[in-house]
Design a protein around this motif. Structure first.
Motif, short mmCIF file in Angstrom:
data_model
loop_
_atom_site.label_atom_id
_atom_site.label_comp_id
_atom_site.label_asym_id
_atom_site.label_seq_id
_atom_site.Cartn_x
_atom_site.Cartn_y
_atom_site.Cartn_z
N ASP A 241 41.76 2.12 37.63
CA ASP A 241 42.27 0.81 38.06
C ASP A 241 42.19 -0.22 36.94
O ASP A 241 43.06 -1.06 36.80
CB ASP A 241 41.45 0.30 39.26
N TRP A 242 41.11 -0.18 36.16
CA TRP A 242 40.92 -1.18 35.10
C TRP A 242 40.35 -0.53 33.85
O TRP A 242 39.38 0.22 33.94
CB TRP A 242 39.93 -2.27 35.56
N ILE A 243 40.94 -0.88 32.71
CA ILE A 243 40.32 -0.49 31.44
C ILE A 243 39.73 -1.77 30.84
O ILE A 243 40.41 -2.80 30.77
CB ILE A 243 41.36 0.15 30.49
N VAL A 244 38.47 -1.68 30.46
CA VAL A 244 37.80 -2.84 29.83
C VAL A 244 37.50 -2.44 28.38
O VAL A 244 36.49 -1.81 28.09
CB VAL A 244 36.50 -3.21 30.57
N PRO A 245 38.41 -2.78 27.46
CA PRO A 245 38.24 -2.35 26.08
C PRO A 245 37.46 -3.38 25.25
O PRO A 245 37.46 -4.57 25.59
CB PRO A 245 39.68 -2.27 25.57
N ALA B 246 46.62 1.52 24.79
CA ALA B 246 47.14 1.58 26.17
C ALA B 246 48.50 2.28 26.20
O ALA B 246 48.78 3.10 27.08
CB ALA B 246 47.25 0.17 26.75
N HIS B 247 49.32 1.99 25.19
CA HIS B 247 50.65 2.61 25.11
C HIS B 247 50.52 4.13 24.98
O HIS B 247 51.19 4.89 25.67
CB HIS B 247 51.40 2.00 23.92
N LYS B 248 49.62 4.57 24.07
CA LYS B 248 49.42 6.02 23.87
C LYS B 248 48.89 6.68 25.14
O LYS B 248 49.23 7.81 25.45
CB LYS B 248 48.41 6.25 22.73
N LEU B 249 48.06 5.93 25.88
CA LEU B 249 47.47 6.48 27.11
C LEU B 249 48.42 6.37 28.31
O LEU B 249 48.10 6.84 29.39
CB LEU B 249 46.17 5.73 27.45
N LYS B 250 49.56 5.69 28.08
CA LYS B 250 50.54 5.43 29.15
C LYS B 250 49.91 4.63 30.29
O LYS B 250 50.15 4.88 31.48
CB LYS B 250 51.15 6.73 29.69
N VAL B 251 49.06 3.67 29.91
CA VAL B 251 48.42 2.79 30.89
C VAL B 251 49.11 1.43 30.82
O VAL B 251 49.34 0.91 29.72
CB VAL B 251 46.91 2.62 30.56
N SER B 252 49.45 0.84 31.96
CA SER B 252 50.17 -0.44 31.93
C SER B 252 49.25 -1.56 31.45
O SER B 252 48.04 -1.53 31.70
CB SER B 252 50.74 -0.78 33.30
N GLY B 253 49.86 -2.54 30.78
CA GLY B 253 49.11 -3.67 30.21
C GLY B 253 48.27 -4.40 31.23
O GLY B 253 47.17 -4.86 30.92
N GLU B 254 48.76 -4.50 32.48
CA GLU B 254 48.02 -5.27 33.51
C GLU B 254 46.67 -4.63 33.83
O GLU B 254 45.77 -5.29 34.35
CB GLU B 254 48.81 -5.39 34.81
N GLU C 66 35.80 -13.66 38.87
CA GLU C 66 37.14 -14.03 39.37
C GLU C 66 37.52 -13.19 40.59
O GLU C 66 38.60 -13.39 41.16
CB GLU C 66 38.20 -13.79 38.28
N GLY C 67 36.68 -12.22 40.96
CA GLY C 67 36.94 -11.39 42.14
C GLY C 67 38.02 -10.35 41.91
O GLY C 67 38.68 -9.89 42.86
N LYS C 68 38.23 -9.96 40.65
CA LYS C 68 39.30 -8.98 40.35
C LYS C 68 38.98 -7.59 40.89
O LYS C 68 39.87 -6.85 41.29
CB LYS C 68 39.47 -8.86 38.83
N PHE C 69 37.69 -7.21 40.84
CA PHE C 69 37.34 -5.83 41.20
C PHE C 69 37.11 -5.70 42.70
O PHE C 69 36.44 -6.53 43.32
CB PHE C 69 36.04 -5.41 40.49
#
Ligand code: ACO
Length: 317
Positions: free
Chosen positions: A239-243, A255-263, A290-293
């Motif tokens: 759901d979320w990548i925290v780089p 993210a592009h190489k992993l085919k993961v969307s920017g959002e 922010e209550g994102k998770f």
């Protein structure tokens, strides 16, 4: 693994320095910095110490975890350079927050937070702890050569913290180290021994940016896949990548190489700069407050840094 995050905290120094302001100090521009890195401003220590920042982050994380410092069984602090060479920064914070448990520092540069999570996971596995405070922080701007535009514009100061409690939510952690002094280093602060015959060097960061860039993109790509395999999950289910926040272009390329969307990639580099090991817990704390998770969300943390070190972690929120 027997641990889960039960509280987060973070703290930045008060002074904000914009790219435009930096262009009055060195030969640079907002256009160059923001296009090459995504950074627009960073918080910079003036009269704050690292201890000030970490103490505030730690107290916030404890409060949100609903526990007191006395309940902690271990404090780990990921830092390149604490306020003292000795005692450890973790011991300094132990005193500040009023804890009485063992405390030690972890040195793995920008990967330090993930290294510290892995050390903590070992303590949980051996059933030696029930509550662990994992801190990460650095005053990177105090380790820069402020006449070197290729490095001084990249960094900011800050601290992050998490409290770990018992649980099954840390699913896998993958660490690597590939010893290399040339690509990225900060020489030690010298003493004044009359017998010392070593050449004196300034304690400033030096870096081969292009080499770090290539290493960062390829290692993030590799580590995220490896750690997802270890956890038995698919990258597309994350759901979320925290780089680690070093350069927006590195995050976007990986993210592009992993085919993961920017959002799905959480970023804070725009107003943080590179805060070394603190960047992941700061961004984690922001998203949390922010209550994102949502409970059950799948998160991947991924970092690279001097060493050269890398690390990635899969956890269920
Ligand atoms: N402003 C204007 N021009 C600049 C600046 C600046 N601040 N810095 C460098 N330049 C110039 C260079 O002098 C060079 O000029 P030239 O072509 O006339 O020689 C030109 O810009 C290009 O420089 P490069 O170094 O080739 O720029 P690049 O596109 O590689 O971007 C950067 C540099 C942003 C540092 C990039 O390589 C990068 O992000 N690398 C990764 C760095 C990183 O992640 N570091 C964190 C490590 S984590 C840790 O453990 C501390």
């Amino acid at each position: 693994m027997r641990a889960q995050i039960i509280g987060t905290g973070s703290c930045l120094p008060e002074k904000i320095v914009t790219n435009d302001f930096l262009s009055t100090i060195v030969d640079t521009s907002d256009e160059w910095i923001s296009q090459r890195t995504g950074i627009r401003e960073r918080a910079v220590c003036t009269d704050e110490t690292l201890t000030d920042l970490l103490t505030q982050a730690a107290n916030q994380a404890l409060e949100r975890a609903g526990i007191t410092a006395q309940e902690l069984d271990l404090i780990l602090c990921a830092t390149i350079r604490g306020d003292y060479i000795t005692p450890s920064q973790a011991c300094v914070i132990q005193k500040e927050i009023g804890a009485s448990c063992p405390a030690m520092d972890i040195s793995a540069a920008c990967t330090g937070f993930i290294y510290a999570l892995d050390v903590a996971a070992g303590y949980f596995a051996r059933k030696k702890v029930k509550k662990v405070l994992v801190l990460a922080g650095d005053c990177m701007t105090r380790m820069m050569d402020w006449s070197d535009r290729s490095t001084c514009v990249l960094f900011g100061d800050g601290a992050g913290a998490v409290v770990l409690g018992e649980g099954e939510n840390l699913m896998a952690i993958q660490l690597t180290a590939n010893g290399n002094v040339d690509v990225l280093n900060i020489p030690h602060v010298g003493g004044d021994s009359p017998f010392d015959k070593l050449p004196k060097s300034q304690s400033y960061l030096s870096m081969n940016g292009k080499e770090v860039y290539k290493f960062a993109v390829s290692s993030m790509y590799r580590d995220v896949q490896t750690v997802c395999d270890q956890a038995g999950v698919k990258v597309e289910d994350v759901d979320w990548i925290v780089p680690h926040q070093a350069n927006l272009r590195i995050i976007e390329a990986a993210a592009h190489k992993l085919k993961v969307s920017g959002e799905k990639c959480l970023t804070g580099i725009e107003n943080l700069g590179n805060t070394s090991a603190a960047s992941i817990p700061i961004v984690l704390d922001r998203a949390n407050t922010e209550g994102k998770f949502k409970a059950g969300d799948l998160l991947v943390l991924t970092a690279f840094g001097a060493g050269l070190t890398t690390g990635a972690c899969v956890l269920r929120w």
